[in-house]
Structures are given as structure tokens and as C-alpha cells.
Design a protein around this motif. Sequence first.
Motif, short mmCIF file in Angstrom:
data_model
loop_
_atom_site.label_atom_id
_atom_site.label_comp_id
_atom_site.label_asym_id
_atom_site.label_seq_id
_atom_site.Cartn_x
_atom_site.Cartn_y
_atom_site.Cartn_z
N ASN A 63 0.84 -1.18 0.00
CA ASN A 63 0.00 0.00 0.00
C ASN A 63 0.88 1.24 0.00
OD1 ASN A 63 -2.63 1.44 2.00
ND2 ASN A 63 -2.74 0.82 -0.10
N GLU A 64 0.32 2.36 -0.49
CA GLU A 64 1.04 3.62 -0.43
C GLU A 64 0.03 4.74 -0.50
OE1 GLU A 64 -0.46 3.46 -3.89
OE2 GLU A 64 1.10 1.96 -3.70
N ASP A 65 0.46 5.95 -0.10
CA ASP A 65 -0.46 7.07 -0.09
C ASP A 65 0.32 8.37 -0.18
OD1 ASP A 65 -3.02 8.21 0.03
OD2 ASP A 65 -2.91 8.49 2.20
N PHE A 66 -0.18 9.31 -1.00
CA PHE A 66 0.40 10.64 -1.07
C PHE A 66 -0.05 11.46 0.14
CE2 PHE A 66 0.54 9.68 -5.67
CZ PHE A 66 1.82 10.12 -5.98
N PRO A 68 -1.63 14.56 1.89
CA PRO A 68 -2.73 15.38 1.35
C PRO A 68 -2.35 16.80 0.98
CG PRO A 68 -2.97 15.08 3.72
CD PRO A 68 -1.86 14.17 3.29
N SER A 69 -1.29 17.35 1.57
CA SER A 69 -0.93 18.74 1.27
C SER A 69 0.54 18.92 0.89
CB SER A 69 -1.26 19.65 2.47
OG SER A 69 -0.56 19.21 3.63
N ASP A 70 1.40 18.02 1.32
CA ASP A 70 2.82 18.09 0.98
C ASP A 70 3.05 17.22 -0.26
OD1 ASP A 70 5.57 17.86 0.74
OD2 ASP A 70 5.91 17.72 2.89
N ILE A 71 3.24 17.85 -1.41
CA ILE A 71 3.33 17.10 -2.67
C ILE A 71 4.58 16.25 -2.76
CG2 ILE A 71 1.98 18.83 -3.91
CD1 ILE A 71 4.59 19.84 -5.14
N TYR A 72 5.51 16.42 -1.83
CA TYR A 72 6.77 15.69 -1.90
C TYR A 72 6.78 14.39 -1.10
CZ TYR A 72 8.44 20.19 -3.68
OH TYR A 72 8.60 21.34 -4.41
N ARG A 73 5.80 14.19 -0.22
CA ARG A 73 5.87 13.05 0.70
C ARG A 73 4.92 11.92 0.31
NH1 ARG A 73 5.64 14.68 6.89
NH2 ARG A 73 4.62 16.60 6.20
N ILE A 74 5.44 10.69 0.41
CA ILE A 74 4.69 9.47 0.14
C ILE A 74 4.95 8.50 1.29
CG2 ILE A 74 4.41 7.50 -1.43
CD1 ILE A 74 5.61 9.31 -3.64
N ALA A 75 3.91 7.85 1.76
CA ALA A 75 4.05 6.81 2.79
C ALA A 75 3.73 5.46 2.16
CB ALA A 75 3.13 7.08 3.97
N SER A 76 4.55 4.46 2.46
CA SER A 76 4.31 3.12 1.94
C SER A 76 4.46 2.10 3.06
CB SER A 76 5.28 2.79 0.80
OG SER A 76 6.60 2.60 1.30
N CYS A 77 3.87 0.93 2.85
CA CYS A 77 3.98 -0.13 3.85
C CYS A 77 4.10 -1.46 3.12
CB CYS A 77 2.77 -0.15 4.78
SG CYS A 77 1.19 -0.47 3.96
N ARG A 131 -2.74 5.17 5.47
CA ARG A 131 -3.29 6.40 4.94
C ARG A 131 -2.80 7.57 5.79
NH1 ARG A 131 -4.08 3.86 1.17
NH2 ARG A 131 -6.02 3.34 0.08
N TRP A 132 -2.53 8.69 5.12
CA TRP A 132 -2.22 9.91 5.84
C TRP A 132 -3.50 10.47 6.45
CZ3 TRP A 132 2.57 11.80 6.74
CH2 TRP A 132 3.62 11.39 5.90
N LEU A 133 -3.42 10.99 7.66
CA LEU A 133 -4.49 11.75 8.30
C LEU A 133 -3.86 13.06 8.73
CD1 LEU A 133 -7.39 11.97 9.37
CD2 LEU A 133 -6.64 10.83 11.46
#
Length: 254
Positions: A63-66, A68-77, A131-133
Motif C-alpha cells: 500500500n502507499e499514499d500521497f 494530502p498537502s505536501d506534494i513531496y511526501r509518500i508513505a508506503s507499507c 493512509r495519511w491523516l
Amino acid sequence: MLRTMAWYVQSFVGHGDPINEIRTQPLKPSLIVSASKDESVRLWNVHIGICILIFAGAGGHRNEDFHPSDIYRIASCGMDNTVKIWSTKEFCTYVEKSFTWTDLPSEFPTKYVQFPVFLASIHSNYVDCNRWLGDFILSKSVDNEIVLWEPKMKEQSPGEGTADILQKYPVPNCDSWFIKFSCDFHYNSAAIGNREGKIFVWELQSSPPVLIARLSHAQSKSPNRQTATSFDGSTFLCCCEDGTIWHWDAVPTN
């Protein structure tokens, strides 16, 4: 009679194993990120058909998620039990170049990103959804719960930092691998199924956690693999291992 029409536009070749998730950059919808079992997350420009960046990772990504406001950051697991945060800021020239590229997509100088800017071991088993919150992260493993936590990165030491667990959302009988949750557009709620075919809807903007609804049906007994939540959080869909799709609508109360 139902008539359907489809147009083939293009395909993106690069991953060497099953692709488990695709997400669109909310602020730049031309950019998508894909997570695969081949131990990589890839950033694509779908309008040009270019693989811009390849993010490495031990174990397959689920899974991964951009952000919501920082266009440079992605989180993955993924299957290494961790959640990783990646940054594209250092490689923004590659992203910009992809929008003006006129040569063959295969000739684009795709950049390989070896290390994340942050890594957290929140769970003790495979992590199959995140998911980013805002600046916080929701993530889930096979621990019968969704965990909300805050990554605290050290700006001067990429890859290092701490994670503070803020609260947990219990999900009974959710100890199976590959069960994903979903959120509404404003992240007011999260919906997740379990291996018995039930759906649990948690309110995300309250502390301590509040269970909004527990959805069940006598004929829904198969593991729920994924949910989808409508824009306003009033409709939930879930797909089950037995091939069924269930539809739930919130009923206003007086």
C-alpha cells in the motif's frame, strides 16, 4: 441492452511482480504511485507514460499514499513490517522534466531512490494498509486494530526519528492478511471489514475513539478484503472473498 465502449490508451511496464495498489497525487493528478510485490514503489507520469522514480524497499509493498498537502511526501507499507516515508523533493527536477519529455519513455533517466526519509516499526507483522491523516498516519497489520500515530522525523538525520502512537481503533476478528480500510474525503471516518464479513466504521475526529456503526448481514460471512467510502461518508461498499459486493447506506435519524 447495455452497451459499453472502451479505449486503450497506454500501458506502463516496469514492475516485475503483482501490483497491489495505485494512488493518484491529489494536487497533481498526472502523477500516480504504484506499490508492488517486486519490492518497489514507482512514481509515474501517466500523461507522458514515464516512470520517474523507483523507491526501493525490503519485502513487497502492499500500500502507499500521497500526503494530502505536501506534494513531496509518500508513505508506503509492506511485508517487512514497516511503514516508510519517502520524499521526492530532492528529485523534483526529474518530476518537472517528465512533463516536457518528448523522447521515448524508455529513454527517460528514471532515478532510483534507495533510502526513505523515515522508517517506523509500528507493527510486528506485515502491514497491508496505510493512509495519511493530516501529518499523522493510519496503518493496519493483522493485530485486530487500526493504529493512528505521529511520525517525528529528524530533519538533519534522514531515516531516523521516533513514532508516537496516538490511539487505536479495535477491529475484532481482523487478524487476516490483506484486509484494507477506506476513509471518506474529509477523513471523518474509517471503514474496515473483518474475516467474518462484518464492517466497522470508526469516527476519526474524536478521542477516545467512537465506533459509529457495526454493519452485518446474515448472508455476509466471507472475509472482507477491501472497503470503499463515499465522498461524504454516507455510503460504504465492501468486496468479499466469496465474490460478493455489499452496499450499505447510512439512514438519517431524527
